[in-house]
Write a protein that holds these residues in place. Structure first.
Motif, mmCIF file in Angstrom:
data_model
loop_
_atom_site.group_PDB
_atom_site.id
_atom_site.type_symbol
_atom_site.label_atom_id
_atom_site.label_comp_id
_atom_site.label_asym_id
_atom_site.label_seq_id
_atom_site.Cartn_x
_atom_site.Cartn_y
_atom_site.Cartn_z
ATOM 1 N N VAL A 1 9.401 9.238 6.471
ATOM 2 C CA VAL A 1 8.732 8.888 7.724
ATOM 3 C C VAL A 1 7.713 7.784 7.500
ATOM 4 C CG1 VAL A 1 7.178 9.731 9.540
ATOM 5 C CG2 VAL A 1 9.093 11.154 8.766
ATOM 6 N N LEU A 2 6.946 7.888 6.417
ATOM 7 C CA LEU A 2 5.930 6.870 6.130
ATOM 8 C C LEU A 2 6.587 5.511 5.912
ATOM 9 C CD1 LEU A 2 2.789 7.293 3.935
ATOM 10 C CD2 LEU A 2 4.218 5.288 3.646
ATOM 11 N N HIS A 3 7.685 5.490 5.188
ATOM 12 C CA HIS A 3 8.310 4.207 4.860
ATOM 13 C C HIS A 3 9.111 3.635 6.020
ATOM 14 C CE1 HIS A 3 6.976 4.258 0.710
ATOM 15 N NE2 HIS A 3 7.290 5.540 0.678
ATOM 16 N N ARG A 4 9.356 4.427 7.048
ATOM 17 C CA ARG A 4 9.986 3.873 8.244
ATOM 18 C C ARG A 4 8.979 3.091 9.079
ATOM 19 N NH1 ARG A 4 12.988 8.759 8.578
ATOM 20 N NH2 ARG A 4 11.607 9.631 10.185
ATOM 21 N N HIS A 5 7.703 3.405 8.929
ATOM 22 C CA HIS A 5 6.660 2.760 9.727
ATOM 23 C C HIS A 5 5.874 1.705 8.959
ATOM 24 C CE1 HIS A 5 6.917 5.361 13.318
ATOM 25 N NE2 HIS A 5 7.292 6.294 12.463
ATOM 26 N N PHE A 6 5.938 1.744 7.620
ATOM 27 C CA PHE A 6 5.148 0.822 6.799
ATOM 28 C C PHE A 6 6.009 0.300 5.655
ATOM 29 C CE2 PHE A 6 2.411 4.054 8.639
ATOM 30 C CZ PHE A 6 1.444 3.295 9.282
ATOM 31 N N ALA A 7 5.773 -0.953 5.290
ATOM 32 C CA ALA A 7 6.582 -1.587 4.242
ATOM 33 C C ALA A 7 6.447 -0.853 2.914
ATOM 34 C CB ALA A 7 6.170 -3.050 4.083
ATOM 35 N N ASP A 8 5.243 -0.423 2.583
ATOM 36 C CA ASP A 8 5.005 0.334 1.364
ATOM 37 C C ASP A 8 3.688 1.090 1.528
ATOM 38 O OD1 ASP A 8 2.901 -1.537 0.807
ATOM 39 O OD2 ASP A 8 4.334 -2.859 -0.186
ATOM 40 N N PHE A 9 3.279 1.803 0.490
ATOM 41 C CA PHE A 9 2.093 2.648 0.619
ATOM 42 C C PHE A 9 0.818 1.830 0.758
ATOM 43 C CE2 PHE A 9 -1.020 5.841 -1.157
ATOM 44 C CZ PHE A 9 -0.979 6.666 -0.039
ATOM 45 N N ASP A 10 0.742 0.694 0.079
ATOM 46 C CA ASP A 10 -0.454 -0.144 0.215
ATOM 47 C C ASP A 10 -0.550 -0.747 1.615
ATOM 48 O OD1 ASP A 10 -1.993 -0.157 -2.306
ATOM 49 O OD2 ASP A 10 -0.113 -0.837 -3.163
ATOM 50 N N ALA A 11 0.584 -1.045 2.232
ATOM 51 C CA ALA A 11 0.574 -1.514 3.620
ATOM 52 C C ALA A 11 0.054 -0.405 4.532
ATOM 53 C CB ALA A 11 1.978 -1.939 4.041
ATOM 54 N N PHE A 12 0.460 0.830 4.255
ATOM 55 C CA PHE A 12 -0.049 1.975 5.017
ATOM 56 C C PHE A 12 -1.561 2.096 4.866
ATOM 57 C CE2 PHE A 12 -1.483 6.409 4.516
ATOM 58 C CZ PHE A 12 -1.341 6.845 5.836
ATOM 59 N N LEU A 13 -2.054 1.986 3.640
ATOM 60 C CA LEU A 13 -3.494 2.114 3.397
ATOM 61 C C LEU A 13 -4.272 0.994 4.083
ATOM 62 C CD1 LEU A 13 -3.558 3.167 -0.366
ATOM 63 C CD2 LEU A 13 -3.829 4.631 1.643
ATOM 64 N N ALA A 14 -3.716 -0.225 4.052
ATOM 65 C CA ALA A 14 -4.396 -1.340 4.713
ATOM 66 C C ALA A 14 -4.511 -1.086 6.212
ATOM 67 C CB ALA A 14 -3.643 -2.646 4.449
ATOM 68 N N GLU A 15 -3.435 -0.584 6.815
ATOM 69 C CA GLU A 15 -3.474 -0.283 8.244
ATOM 70 C C GLU A 15 -4.436 0.866 8.536
ATOM 71 O OE1 GLU A 15 -2.150 -1.813 10.834
ATOM 72 O OE2 GLU A 15 -1.376 -3.375 9.519
ATOM 73 N N LEU A 16 -4.513 1.821 7.629
ATOM 74 C CA LEU A 16 -5.466 2.933 7.783
ATOM 75 C C LEU A 16 -6.896 2.409 7.823
ATOM 76 C CD1 LEU A 16 -6.380 5.957 7.653
ATOM 77 C CD2 LEU A 16 -6.251 5.735 5.149
ATOM 78 N N VAL A 17 -7.227 1.536 6.876
ATOM 79 C CA VAL A 17 -8.581 0.986 6.826
ATOM 80 C C VAL A 17 -8.885 0.193 8.085
ATOM 81 C CG1 VAL A 17 -10.121 -0.601 5.602
ATOM 82 C CG2 VAL A 17 -8.636 0.942 4.301
ATOM 83 N N LEU A 18 -7.959 -0.650 8.512
ATOM 84 C CA LEU A 18 -8.183 -1.464 9.706
ATOM 85 C C LEU A 18 -8.318 -0.596 10.952
ATOM 86 C CD1 LEU A 18 -5.710 -4.399 8.969
ATOM 87 C CD2 LEU A 18 -8.208 -4.436 8.791
#
Length: 208
Positions: A45-62
């Motif tokens: 599920v995470l990788h369907r919405h974000f390119a990778d885990f660091d992209a997920f973390l960047a979006e979390l911070v923003l």
């Protein structure tokens, strides 16, 4: 989560799961598997919405930086009410008593995340930079109302408050500092900023 079952607001649920892990166990415990397990969904599920885990973390911070905007608006509207010291004490407790300290720790611990965030926030440390701007805006409003000295260095006051507040809250494993400890820092930083006060007079000339 069973295969084929849609996850409503997947991004929001994943962000909330990551936040809970950060607050409970710190940045080192934050992995993609930990986040999806916490959210109760498959890892894919995470990788369907974000390119990778660091992209997920960047979006979390923003996303969490966006929350500071709402806090900034509320703080700005409080100008002219209560006391300046009490308003700033509440703002620092709300900021650092929640996710801000953990987010800063996450940013400093991951080189790739910092590099990605620089693309959107090229200057300063994310969260702390926005928080400093929030306090500077509020202090400027209080200066316009005459509750802060007209010649007060607003930018320096805001930077000092954020730096002192972060140091007070960071690295604690037990309960966060109480309001009295935060208030003491605020009144110390504001010394000399009250209307009519000299640097030696501090805030006693006229309470802020």
């Amino acid at each position: 989560m069973p295969t084929g079952v849609a996850m409503r607001d997947a991004r929001g649920q994943l962000f909330d799961a990551a936040e809970r892990i950060l607050l409970r166990a710190g940045p080192n415990a934050l992995t993609s598997r930990a986040v999806t397990t916490e959210a109760g969904c498959a890892k894919g599920v995470l990788h369907r919405h974000f390119a990778d885990f660091d992209a997920f973390l960047a979006e979390l911070v923003l996303d969490r930086i966006g929350r500071i905007g709402h806090q900034a608006a509320a703080l700005r509207e409080s100008a002219g009410t209560g006391t300046v010291a009490d308003n700033l004490t509440g703002a620092l407790k709300d900021l650092f008593g929640s996710l801000a300290v953990a987010i800063v720790g996450l940013i400093t611990s991951r080189d790739v995340l910092r590099a990605r965030l620089r693309e959107a926030r090229p200057a300063g440390v994310p969260v702390l930079t926005e928080a400093t701007a929030m306090l500077a805006c509020y202090l400027s409003a209080e200066r316009d109302l005459g509750r802060i000295s007209a010649d007060a260095d607003i930018d320096t006051l805001a930077l000092t408050l954020i730096g002192s507040g972060h140091l007070l809250f960071a690295g604690r494993e037990g309960a966060p500092p109480d309001a009295a400890a935060v208030h003491k820092i605020v009144t110390t930083v504001l010394a000399g900023a009250a209307p009519g006060a000299s640097p030696r007079q501090g805030v006693s000339a006229k309470p802020v």
